[in-house]
Design a protein around this motif. Structure first.
Motif: not given
Length: 819
Positions: A316-338
């Protein structure tokens, strides 16, 4: 004492000051009509007691340094920490060198005449007390070197470096933005400054215009261009550095330039890594927060994330994280920062750090060649073994930096594949098939997401950057022994026949990165990173094969798929930082700076800092001056007589080499023996190669008078030879009572300044009257500052007012004749 009835000199202007100031004897600019004034320490203290600036910051410990035109307008004013103990203008008048003293340290700061900005500041060690009274100045003088810079030889290290592409400079990192939601003000970019770690490294004074090898003397100690300490073994009055010393100063200056690029590059690389790591930490903490809500340990949720990668199933924890916490905008920002973070690190290493280290090796190879040349052996103190050790240190540091570049390249690729995996959705029509690299995703989970390999290079420490150095026993750059050609060819054939080979010392991320360009399969490349050459056993093909025995045991019980789970759900405490000094670039660069600085100082003969400990040369009374004319050293001092309050003038002339010494003494009383106690000298200073200027006071008022060398030489007599020559203190001690009659000072020119002003001695800021002169042709000026320090009188000492009046009268008579 009777003064001649003359109106010598011509008044030019009067500078009115808002508060009490100090006039240094060398305040007049030698090439421009400028004069520098200093705020009185007592005035600054009063300001600090009665006024506060900003949020309760006291300004009492600062000194105001201001530059004024002789016409009366202010050019600039700067505030500095500490008390001014001495100053001197360069020969061209473009640099103002000031000696500052604080309770903690003493520094020489070189200021620009145009803006007052500090060009370079160097700490020194002087044996001085912290007294800021007027007239207690340290002897500071600029002198022109007899020889200029030698032309750069073809094939030398400096010539090769000049022919190579310029190393990309690195600006100091910008300060962090404390108010991110506030509109940023457009400020000009900060000017490049020298890194604090190089404050004591011997270097030349930076300038856009090539500077001549002029020398700044401070109490008998010399500094080439005001910053590069010279040995004190040369005879006094000789300013002739050897060719080898001048060449070494240019090599050292180039080293400082390159080391500054390396230090600034490491600063920016660490900041770039922290920026990317900060975004990764935010996302990882979101995952761990989801785990806590489901009563899972951090190790369990990390294992669950890996299970989701391999099987597509998770808790459940991973599903919650990838389903609700990680939005497309968050992933894009994370990708650009790294991507920006690791790309910046690679660019800094490729364009700045590595080229700078390569050029340092060229400079050290040049010095090693000097150590084998008899010409430089006689001029410099070079040790070939120390130079070789420094070369090995630079090469070892270059290897570490290149390993960091490869780590950054691999983590950038791994982060990019991890982001592709996060964006992959099997149920979506946009991405029906996976495009991510499974090996690189696993690599980022293990390294970049949980514990990046850069944590070994830039650990989280309380004091950053660290000040540690490498242990002396560490082998910085192991060298293989020389072998025969047939052995090398045989080994080469064997290596080519074996295919890929693992290199000892590479990190798992580096090995994985090297395997990207090989023909080996993914599983084989993962297993090859964990093989042991000595055992020859097959490596574990699973991703956990990279773990140690302890970690493998813990990993086995941490997986949710296992039966036994020995982890509790309690929060894991803060992990202790485990440092590996050999993998920290800051430790390497600290060791490099220490060894190179010691190498340069040892070569020029300056050991133990700057060699200024216990330096004297402080003028206790302010009535003393020195000047070198055609190789002869002239010294003058006005000393008080015992008991009667009168004064005597002593003049000492030492020939070049101090082989011949002559003295003369003069009195300030009438020749008939009648004492005039009220006649006394307030200030004295050499004007040029012909005259001495005195500020006198009598019962009628104050006078500005001059004495000519030619009139003084007639009264001088030769002293017996003495080893090392005579000094004024020795002369006064031996010949104070040896004269039956003392002649009166022979006044050449005189000007009545007015009655003696009256000042309240109980007020702060009341000190001594001071004069500052400029004896250069075309700039023959004199400035006078009285005891209150609120008014500066500027006089033209080249033109006498009475001569102008006579010239005007003769012109009128001639005009009448013509008519």
């Amino acid at each position: 004492m009777i003064f001649p009835d003359q109106t010598s000199f011509t008044p030019l202007s009067t500078i009115s000051l808002p508060s009490s100031h100090i006039l240094h004897p060398g305040s007049c600019n030698p090439s421009m009509d400028l004069v520098v004034l200093l705020s009185s320490p007592s005035t600054a203290a009063n300001i600090g007691m009665n006024a506060w600036k900003g949020k309760g910051r006291d300004v009492g410990s600062k000194t105001q340094v201001s530059l004024w035109r002789t016409g009366g307008s202010k050019v600039w004013e700067v505030s500095v920490e500490g008390i001014v103990r001495g100053l001197a203008w360069s020969e061209d008048g473009l640099i103002l060198s000031i000696l500052f003293s604080t309770p903690s340290q003493k520094t020489i700061e070189h200021l620009s005449v145009h803006t007052g900005e500090v060009i370079r500041s160097i700490p020194i060690h002087l044996g001085l007390d912290d007294v800021g009274d007027r007239g207690r100045w340290v002897d500071m003088r600029w002198s022109t070197s007899q020889d200029g810079w030698h032309k750069v030889k073809n094939g030398s290290a400096l010539s090769i470096i000049d022919s190579l592409p310029t190393v990309t400079p690195v600006d100091p990192p910008k300060p962090p933005n404390q108010l991110p939601f506030m509109r940023q003000t457009k400020l000009p970019p900060p000017k490049p400054t020298l890194h604090p770690s190089l404050a004591t490294f011997p270097a030349l004074l930076p300038s856009t215009i090539p500077l001549q090898p002029d020398i700044l003397q401070i109490s008998g100690h010399s500094f080439l261009t005001g910053t590069f300490a010279l040995p004190t073994s040369s005879p006094r009055g000789k300013h002739r550095p050897s060719e080898g010393l001048l060449e070494m100063s240019k090599i050292s200056d180039k080293m400082v330039y390159l080391l500054n690029i390396v230090l600034r590059g490491l600063e920016n690389a660490e900041i770039a890594f922290r920026e990317g790591e900060k975004q990764t930490m935010i996302c990882r903490e979101d995952l761990e927060t989801c785990a806590k809500q489901q009563a899972m340990s951090i190790q369990d949720v990390h294992s669950d994330l890996f299970r989701f990668l391999m099987t597509g199933r998770s808790g459940v924890a991973v599903n919650e994280w990838m389903g609700n916490r990680l939005t497309g905008r968050t992933i894009t920002k994370w990708d650009q920062m790294l991507d920006t973070s690791f790309r910046t690190i690679q660019n800094l290493i490729i364009e700045s750090i590595s080229p700078a280290l390569e050029r340092i090796v060229l400079l050290l190879e040049e010095i090693r060649g000097w150590s084998r040349t008899p010409k430089y052996q006689s001029q410099l103190h070079l040790n070939e073994s120390d130079i070789t050790r420094s070369i090995d240190l630079v090469l070892g540091f270059a290897q570490l930096v290149d390993r960091m570049r490869r780590d950054a390249e691999h983590e950038m690729k791994a982060a990019s594949e991890f982001m592709k995996w996060l964006k992959y959705d099997p149920s979506s029509d946009d991405l029906p098939t996976p495009t991510h690299d499974l090996k690189l995703v696993w690599s980022f989970m293990l390294n970049g997401f949980v514990h990046s390999s850069f944590h070994q290079h830039f650990p989280y420490l309380i004091v950053r950057p660290p000040k540690d150095v490498l242990p002396d026993t560490y082998m910085t750059y192991p060298r293989k022994p020389t072998r025969a050609l047939d052995e090398v060819l045989k080994e080469t054939n064997e290596v080519l026949g074996m295919g890929n080979k693992k290199y000892i010392g590479d990190t798992p991320s580096v090995q994985a990165n090297e395997s990207l360009n090989s023909d080996t399969s993914m599983d084989m490349s993962i297993s090859m990173t964990n093989e042991d050459d000595e055992d020859g056993e097959d490596g574990d093909l699973t991703p956990t094969g990279i773990l140690s025995e302890e970690e493998e045991e813990m990993s086995r019980f941490s997986s949710p798929d296992t039966v036994e789970n020995r982890y509790d759900t309690s929060e894991v405490g803060e992990e202790e930082v485990k440092r590996v000094l050999e993998k920290e670039p800051w430790v390497w660069v600290n060791t490099l700076i220490r060894d190179l600085e010691g190498l340069v100082r040892g070569a020029v003969g300056v050991v133990g800092g700057d060699g200024l400990a216990g330096a004297g040369g402080v003028d206790e009374s302010g009535l003393r001056d020195r000047r070198v004319v055609d190789g002869n050293e002239w010294e003058v001092v006005v000393s008080p007589e015992d008991g009667d309050g009168s004064q005597r003038l002593w003049l000492l002339n030492n020939s070049e080499g101090r082989s011949i010494s002559k003295i003369a003494t003069f009195s300030f009383r009438d020749s008939d023996g009648e004492e005039d106690v009220s006649s006394r000298c307030l200030a004295i200073q050499f004007f040029d190669d012909e005259e001495i200027v005195l500020l006198m006071e009598s019962e009628n008022g104050r006078y500005l008078v001059t004495l000519r060398y030619a009139d003084l030489v007639d009264e001088m007599f030769e002293l017996p030879a003495q080893e090392g020559g005579w000094g004024l203190r020795d002369v006064i001690g031996h010949y104070k009572d040896a004269f039956e009659t003392i002649p009166l000072i022979p006044i050449s020119r005189s000007r009545y300044l007015g009655p003696t002003p009256q000042f309240d001695d109980t007020l702060n800021g009341v000190g001594k009257a001071e004069i500052a002169l400029n004896g250069r042709k075309g700039r023959r000026l004199g400035c006078i500052l009285y005891e209150d320090g609120r008014e500066v009188q500027v006089w033209d000492l080249d033109v006498d007012e009475d001569e102008d009046e006579e010239g005007d009268g003769e012109g009128e008579e001639m005009d009448g004749v013509e008519e």
